[in-house]
Design a protein around this motif. Structure first.
Motif, PDB file in Angstrom:
ATOM      1  N   UNK A 222       0.850  -1.203   0.000  1.00  0.00           N
ATOM      2  CA  UNK A 222       0.000   0.000   0.000  1.00  0.00           C
ATOM      3  C   UNK A 222       0.882   1.248   0.000  1.00  0.00           C
ATOM      4  N   UNK A 223       1.956   1.164   0.802  1.00  0.00           N
ATOM      5  CA  UNK A 223       2.871   2.312   0.867  1.00  0.00           C
ATOM      6  C   UNK A 223       3.398   2.650  -0.528  1.00  0.00           C
ATOM      7  N   UNK A 224       3.803   1.626  -1.256  1.00  0.00           N
ATOM      8  CA  UNK A 224       4.332   1.870  -2.607  1.00  0.00           C
ATOM      9  C   UNK A 224       3.285   2.531  -3.495  1.00  0.00           C
ATOM     10  N   UNK A 252      13.836   2.194   2.127  1.00  0.00           N
ATOM     11  CA  UNK A 252      14.991   2.131   1.234  1.00  0.00           C
ATOM     12  C   UNK A 252      14.582   2.190  -0.238  1.00  0.00           C
ATOM     13  N   UNK A 253      13.460   1.546  -0.551  1.00  0.00           N
ATOM     14  CA  UNK A 253      13.016   1.470  -1.946  1.00  0.00           C
ATOM     15  C   UNK A 253      12.692   2.844  -2.544  1.00  0.00           C
ATOM     16  N   UNK A 259      12.834   7.975  -7.861  1.00  0.00           N
ATOM     17  CA  UNK A 259      11.640   8.218  -7.035  1.00  0.00           C
ATOM     18  C   UNK A 259      11.619   9.656  -6.534  1.00  0.00           C
ATOM     19  N   UNK A 260      12.743  10.101  -6.016  1.00  0.00           N
ATOM     20  CA  UNK A 260      12.744  11.450  -5.433  1.00  0.00           C
ATOM     21  C   UNK A 260      12.561  12.511  -6.526  1.00  0.00           C
ATOM     22  N   UNK A 281       6.459  12.882   5.433  1.00  0.00           N
ATOM     23  CA  UNK A 281       6.811  11.536   4.976  1.00  0.00           C
ATOM     24  C   UNK A 281       8.316  11.411   4.754  1.00  0.00           C
ATOM     25  N   UNK A 282       8.936  12.408   4.117  1.00  0.00           N
ATOM     26  CA  UNK A 282      10.372  12.252   3.855  1.00  0.00           C
ATOM     27  C   UNK A 282      11.196  12.352   5.141  1.00  0.00           C
ATOM     28  N   UNK A 283      10.506  12.717   6.210  1.00  0.00           N
ATOM     29  CA  UNK A 283      11.170  12.684   7.512  1.00  0.00           C
ATOM     30  C   UNK A 283      11.633  11.276   7.864  1.00  0.00           C
ATOM     31  N   UNK A 284      11.021  10.271   7.231  1.00  0.00           N
ATOM     32  CA  UNK A 284      11.416   8.890   7.495  1.00  0.00           C
ATOM     33  C   UNK A 284      12.634   8.488   6.648  1.00  0.00           C
ATOM     34  N   UNK A 285      13.018   9.345   5.707  1.00  0.00           N
ATOM     35  CA  UNK A 285      14.126   9.021   4.805  1.00  0.00           C
ATOM     36  C   UNK A 285      15.463   9.116   5.545  1.00  0.00           C
TER      37      UNK A 285
END
Lengths: 512, 453
Positions: A222-224, A252-253, A259-260, A281-285
């Motif tokens: 779902x995330x993807x 990681x994916x 993607x970015x 969300x990108x805080x998790x990167x």
């Protein structure tokens, strides 16, 4: 009528073949499809309905074979027939989109494609069809009911008692208008509310009971899809649920250039909520993604968003700014600017050393950013270099920064500066800034210097003293001590108009 | 405008006119205004359709050959239309091009009469643009065999696919998702054609293979309830799938525990409750994550959540069950109560199961859905066995949408207690026969399901 039907079938056949060769967006397909739709719609205006019986290799309309095709692969009838479709009807009101979808569904490659399911899922309003299931022997048997020897009356009594059933209660299941409205609202709310958040919550709750791989995989899937459709609200919620699960690297994916880079549009969406969710969300990167996020920055149109992303990257690079430092060498001034800004937020210990090579950077914005970054990191020594910068804004910014942090060693330097006749050639803003820095950096002795400047014609020729007196008055006001204010008050009683006016004006401002 | 919408519109325009002539004189403004609205509404439709034909077949009303479904917003209109057509013994009414306002008012005026007066006045009026066909006999026409066969085939095919699906999951074999999709679409079509026909088949219970029949029955009950509240086909397909898969998590629980006759220990009960969680996992494994699966996942997880916030699995205060979960909650309970199982050898009579649902609205069940469910099944649901005032025993074969407490029954036991293949009796038309009480069919050696095959 016969001719009309023949025309419709011809249109269908041509559109079917063109769809297979060209696809629905090609002009050649449109060339065949448009007249097909026109003929069909025209016919339906007067006849309301056209119905076709589907046989194995042919199509029949009112007992007349209207379509027959020798080549099996291209046989429309067989395609429909093999999946159980036995009748197709087009109804009055048929839209071009519906007919287009119909042609699309029947034209798809047959392997693994179920035309009946395809048509069913289209949920047509003006196309009906009748499907039969494959004939097979089905067991229409009613299962035996085990014979029991029980006292049924007694059982019933027990049931009524146990469930506290009021057997005399009158049941009137009519809905009043309010209930009908409530139900309709409930249905429409349900239709508008996406199911996805519910599923995410459910899977997340499940993980609290048991760490199941299927559930984790489901959430990642779902995330993807959320990231693909740029639904960062749900992506963030999933990431939050997965973040504490050991040995699951779900992010990681996404930490790659492709993607970015696909977020270019997201960073400029009109809705702030969407951007903020993206940012969250990108805080998790991880650190790995910093270079790609840096490459994204030049595409951001709004400065507040750029700033927000810089903050986010700064946070990511807090422990190790190396990926950001690498961008200081970029040939793109914009990228250098971003890197300098981010380093200014991180305030690494050796920032002065990192930014030193940029002191004379040809781009003014970069130099300004260096001043800010160094200023924020309280690395003022290099900032001093800028007071002689060719650009006035850079000089002013550096002066402001110097004024912010007390640096007594700069006092003689600036004093020297204002003594030079070239000082009067500077813009008033810069002159004022120099006085402010002096005010901030100088001690009590500065009051005497200003008093001299206010009352006498020290350092300057008579013609220029008005400006200097005003600056001196402003500086005394800025110092704001009893002693400096006393100088100003005394000045208001002077006979010299310039002195009096300069003093009166600053004191008036002060009272306001 | 499509035929279905057009039909609903015409019925909605007729209803106020029929009601107005019952209260006012035909020259009254209310009647004239209702007639004007009707005329302006049908004007455009008559250009498109050339004639507007209503046919009553059994308790369904068809408009230009398309069945108008009983939905919450059209329920009163259709119910009235059906009742009057039945009372006046009318097979069809057709409004033709050229119909005038006066003809419509005159027709509405005789439509309120009793059967004898209606037929007399009909002969006198001789309408030019309104054709009325009367039923030739009192007896309802026989259902075309094909329709009943189709419904039966759909049911048993669905049962087979449901069984295969669960057995494959039990044994770890791949699942045929395409077949299940086709089955669902077949059920949706079947419900839309004749919901009472397929609902009747939910009386088929299987003691030995409870889970398969139960799953399918819940799917069908949910579909019928979903259709009644007006869900579209796409949502019905999702709801039907969710209903069939609601208990799929049970494949992860031992059969011994599921079929245990004795009272469950606390630990066993806790294990059994996990089927809601496991259902989520099984759906993910079986179907992946398409949109329909997502709805099914929510239902599998939430179908034991009660309306008042209790139930399992535990939830946070703000977690509300979805509409589909609230629907399945009712259907699951109803079918579970009315089916015999190891620990419940004597099931609840359908009438009492419905009363349990009725008395637990607001607590366990969504009150509005509980009402619609009762409206759908009737006070004596299909398959109920009734003791009648004339000493006979009848099995409820079909609801009367116009009189939900007076269904159509088939006499299966005569007044001398002999099992018979008796006549059909419409209790709404034979008011001299009263229902004494619902009774257990087992007492008479009757299996109600057998009468629907």
């Amino acid at each position: 009528m016969k001719d009309d039907i023949a025309q419709i079938i011809l249109g269908l056949t041509k559109s079917f073949k063109a769809m297979q060769i060209y696809g629905m967006n090609h002009s050649s397909f449109r060339h065949f499809f448009e007249p097909f739709y026109q003929t069909t719609a025209e016919y339906l205006k007067t006849h309301n309905e056209i119905s076709f019986k589907v046989e194995k290799f042919q199509i029949v309309n009112v007992d007349q074979v209207v379509y027959k095709e020798e080549e099996m692969d291209m046989n429309i009838a067989f395609r429909l027939f093999k999946d159980g479709i036995r009748n197709i009807s087009f109804l009055s009101g048929l839209t071009s989109d519906e007919l287009l979808l119909f042609v699309d569904v029947i034209s798809r490659p047959t392997k693994d494609w179920d035309v009946a399911l395809g048509l069913w899922e289209c949920n047509f309003t003006h196309i009906t069809f009748y499907v039969i299931e494959a004939e097979e022997v089905l067991d229409y048997r009613v299962p035996d009911v085990p014979i029991q020897y029980v006292d049924y009356d007694e059982k019933l009594k027990q049931l009524i008692l146990r469930e506290k059933i009021d057997i005399d209660a009158v049941i009137v299941p009519d809905l009043d208008n309010q209930e009908v409205e409530n139900l309709k609202t409930s249905i429409s709310t349900e239709e508008k509310t996406a199911i996805l958040p519910v599923v995410i919550k459910t899977l997340g709750d499940y993980l609290q009971t048991e760490c199941s791989q299927e559930i984790i995989d489901g959430l990642i899937e779902i995330l993807e899809s959320c990231v693909n459709v740029k639904d960062f609200y749900n992506a963030r919620r999933i990431a939050y649920k997965l973040k504490d699960i050991p040995d699951v690297n779900f992010i990681e994916r996404f930490e790659n250039e492709t993607t970015i880079a696909s977020f270019k549009e997201t960073v400029n969406v009109p809705e702030d909520d969407v951007f903020n969710e993206f940012l969250a969300f990108i805080g998790f990167f991880g650190k790995k993604s910093i270079p790609f996020l840096m490459q994204l920055m030049p595409f951001i149109e709004r400065s507040d968003r750029l700033n927000a992303l810089r903050h986010r990257v700064a946070h990511m690079a807090m422990d190790d700014p190396a990926p950001v430092i690498a961008f200081l060498r970029s040939k793109e001034p914009g990228t250098v600017l971003d890197a300098v800004n981010i380093l200014g937020l991180i305030k690494p210990t050796k920032i002065a050393q990192m930014l030193d090579p940029l002191v004379y950077h040809p781009n003014r914005e970069v130099r300004l950013a260096v001043i800010d970054a160094l200023g924020n990191a309280e690395e003022i020594d290099i900032v001093t270099k800028y007071i002689n910068d060719p650009d006035v804004e850079v000089r002013i910014r550096s002066l402001r920064m110097l004024g912010k942090y007390k640096r007594p060693e700069i006092y003689p330097l600036l004093l020297e500066r204002i003594k030079k006749s070239s000082f009067l050639g500077l813009e008033f803003a810069e002159q004022r800034e120099i006085f402010s820095v002096l005010t901030a950096n100088a001690g009590e002795s500065f009051i005497n210097t200003m008093r001299e400047m206010l009352y006498k014609h020290k350092w300057f020729g008579q013609k220029k003293y008005r400006v200097m007196r005003r600056l001196a008055a402003l500086a005394l006001n800025e110092i704001g001590t009893e002693e400096s204010l006393a100088v100003l008050k005394k000045g208001t009683q002077k006979r010299n108009n310039d002195i009096r006016l300069a003093c009166e004006s600053v004191l008036k401002e002060r009272t306001k | 405008m499509n035929i279905y919408i057009a039909g609903k519109t015409v019925v909605a325009l007729l209803y106020p006119l029929f009601k107005a002539v019952q209260v006012y004189d035909i020259n009254n403004n209310v009647v004239i205004s209702s007639a004007q609205k009707f005329m302006s509404g049908i004007g455009e439709l008559l250009e498109t359709f050339s004639s507007l034909e209503f046919i009553r077949y059994r308790d369904y009303v068809f408009f230009n050959k398309q069945r108008l479904k009983y939905e919450i917003d059209s329920y009163s209109n259709l119910q009235f239309m059906n009742t009057q057509l039945k009372a006046l013994n009318i097979k069809s009414i057709t409004f033709k091009r050229g119909v005038t306002q006066q003809e419509v008012i005159d027709f509405a005026n005789i439509f309120k009469e009793d059967r004898a007066s209606f037929q007399k006045l009909l002969g006198e009026k001789n309408f030019q643009h309104i054709a009325i066909e009367l039923l030739k006999t009192e007896k309802e026409p026989e259902e075309p065999i094909e329709n009943g066969q189709m419904t039966k085939r759909t049911y048993f095919k669905a049962l087979k696919v449901t069984k295969n699906l669960m057995q494959n999951l039990w044994t770890g074999r791949p699942v045929d998702v395409k077949s299940s999709r086709r089955v669902i679409y077949g059920l949706v079509d079947s419900i839309s054609r004749d919901e009472f026909g397929i609902l009747a088949l939910t009386t088929i219970k299987n003691f030995d293979e409870y889970t398969f029949n139960h799953s399918l029955n819940v799917g069908i009950l949910a579909l019928a309830l979903g259709q009644r509240i007006g869900l579209d086909r796409k949502n019905l397909a999702r709801l039907g799938t969710s209903g069939i898969l609601h208990d799929i998590g049970k494949v992860e629980i031992s059969k011994e525990l599921i079929n245990k006759i004795q009272k469950l220990t606390d630990q066993e009960w806790e294990t059994l409750k996990l089927h809601s969680n496991y259902g989520v996992r099984e759906i993910l494994k079986t179907r992946g994550l398409d949109e329909t699966s997502m709805f099914a996942i929510a239902v599998a997880y939430q179908h034991h959540w009660n309306y008042d916030g209790t139930g399992y699995p535990l939830r946070e205060k703000e977690d509300e069950p979805t509409l589909f979960s609230r629907i399945v909650r009712i259907c699951d309970s109803y079918d579970a109560m009315t089916t015999a199982r190891g620990y419940q050898p004597v099931p609840y009579l359908p009438h009492f199961a419905l009363r349990v649902i009725w008395s637990n609205q607001n607590r366990l069940f969504d009150p509005i859905l509980a009402k619609v469910f009762t409206q759908l099944l009737g006070i004596y649901p299909v398959g109920s066995c009734l003791e009648l005032s004339n000493g006979e025993i009848g099995v409820v074969m079909r609801q009367n949408p116009s009189a939900i407490d007076m269904p159509n029954v088939k006499i299966v036991v005569d007044s001398n207690n002999n099992k018979i293949d008796g006549r059909m009796v419409d209790l709404a038309s034979h008011t001299e026969i009263k229902i004494i009480r619902p009774t257990y069919p087992q007492i008479y050696g009757v299996n109600p399901a057998a009468y629907f095959l």
